[in-house]
Write a protein that holds these residues in place. Structure first.
Motif, PDB file in Angstrom:
ATOM      1  N   ILE A 156      19.450 130.640  34.358  1.00  0.00           N
ATOM      2  CA  ILE A 156      18.185 129.899  33.808  1.00  0.00           C
ATOM      3  C   ILE A 156      17.061 130.838  33.973  1.00  0.00           C
ATOM      4  O   ILE A 156      16.131 131.125  33.031  1.00  0.00           O
ATOM      5  N   PHE A 157      16.889 131.196  35.356  1.00  0.00           N
ATOM      6  CA  PHE A 157      15.776 132.112  35.871  1.00  0.00           C
ATOM      7  C   PHE A 157      15.834 133.314  35.100  1.00  0.00           C
ATOM      8  O   PHE A 157      14.671 133.825  34.498  1.00  0.00           O
ATOM      9  N   GLU A 158      16.921 133.894  34.723  1.00  0.00           N
ATOM     10  CA  GLU A 158      16.861 135.365  34.058  1.00  0.00           C
ATOM     11  C   GLU A 158      16.734 134.954  32.537  1.00  0.00           C
ATOM     12  O   GLU A 158      16.119 135.823  31.992  1.00  0.00           O
ATOM     13  N   LEU A 159      17.035 133.825  31.973  1.00  0.00           N
ATOM     14  CA  LEU A 159      16.748 133.732  30.545  1.00  0.00           C
ATOM     15  C   LEU A 159      15.357 133.622  30.220  1.00  0.00           C
ATOM     16  O   LEU A 159      14.730 133.890  29.291  1.00  0.00           O
ATOM     17  N   GLN A 160      14.672 132.753  31.164  1.00  0.00           N
ATOM     18  CA  GLN A 160      13.263 132.791  31.079  1.00  0.00           C
ATOM     19  C   GLN A 160      12.647 133.875  30.810  1.00  0.00           C
ATOM     20  O   GLN A 160      11.400 134.230  30.169  1.00  0.00           O
ATOM     21  N   PHE A 161      13.019 134.937  31.558  1.00  0.00           N
ATOM     22  CA  PHE A 161      12.351 136.345  31.449  1.00  0.00           C
ATOM     23  C   PHE A 161      12.638 137.045  30.255  1.00  0.00           C
ATOM     24  O   PHE A 161      12.089 137.994  30.201  1.00  0.00           O
ATOM     25  N   ALA A 190      25.895 125.612  41.143  1.00  0.00           N
ATOM     26  CA  ALA A 190      24.232 125.441  40.750  1.00  0.00           C
ATOM     27  C   ALA A 190      23.624 126.524  40.852  1.00  0.00           C
ATOM     28  O   ALA A 190      22.650 126.512  40.142  1.00  0.00           O
ATOM     29  N   ASP A 191      23.839 127.216  41.788  1.00  0.00           N
ATOM     30  CA  ASP A 191      23.337 128.503  42.313  1.00  0.00           C
ATOM     31  C   ASP A 191      22.926 129.338  41.039  1.00  0.00           C
ATOM     32  O   ASP A 191      22.278 129.849  40.717  1.00  0.00           O
ATOM     33  N   ILE A 192      24.447 129.759  40.614  1.00  0.00           N
ATOM     34  CA  ILE A 192      24.685 130.603  39.621  1.00  0.00           C
ATOM     35  C   ILE A 192      24.137 130.123  38.250  1.00  0.00           C
ATOM     36  O   ILE A 192      23.330 130.822  37.581  1.00  0.00           O
ATOM     37  N   LEU A 193      23.907 128.743  38.013  1.00  0.00           N
ATOM     38  CA  LEU A 193      23.182 128.251  36.817  1.00  0.00           C
ATOM     39  C   LEU A 193      21.951 128.560  36.884  1.00  0.00           C
ATOM     40  O   LEU A 193      21.407 128.973  35.871  1.00  0.00           O
TER      41      LEU A 193
END
Ligand SMILES: [Zn+2]
Length: 71
Positions: free
Chosen positions: A10-15, A3-6
């Motif tokens: 997502i966090f990186e995608l948002q940027f 879950a941490d990796i996911l």
């Protein structure tokens, strides 16, 4: 752990999704565009990414950007 990796992905995608620069900060003798991600002044106009937070920037609506009042 998974879950941490996911979450990180997502966090990186948002940027990577561009956010429009819509605000300009006025200082004593200059104007600085404001990063929509971290809300700090950007040093250069039309840079692709924010130096501070890595937010991808879109300058499409920048000409209509509103000047933030210095309060
Ligand atoms: Zn930023």
């Amino acid at each position: 752990m998974k879950a941490d990796i996911l979450e990180k992905s997502i966090f990186e995608l948002q940027f990577r999704i561009q956010k429009q620069v819509t605000e300009v900060r006025k200082t004593a003798n200059s104007y600085f565009p404001v990063c929509p991600g971290c809300n700090t002044s950007l040093e250069r106009e039309y840079q692709s990414y924010c130096d501070r937070c890595g937010q991808a920037l879109s300058w499409r609506g920048f000409r209509r950007a509103k000047v933030e009042k210095n309060t």
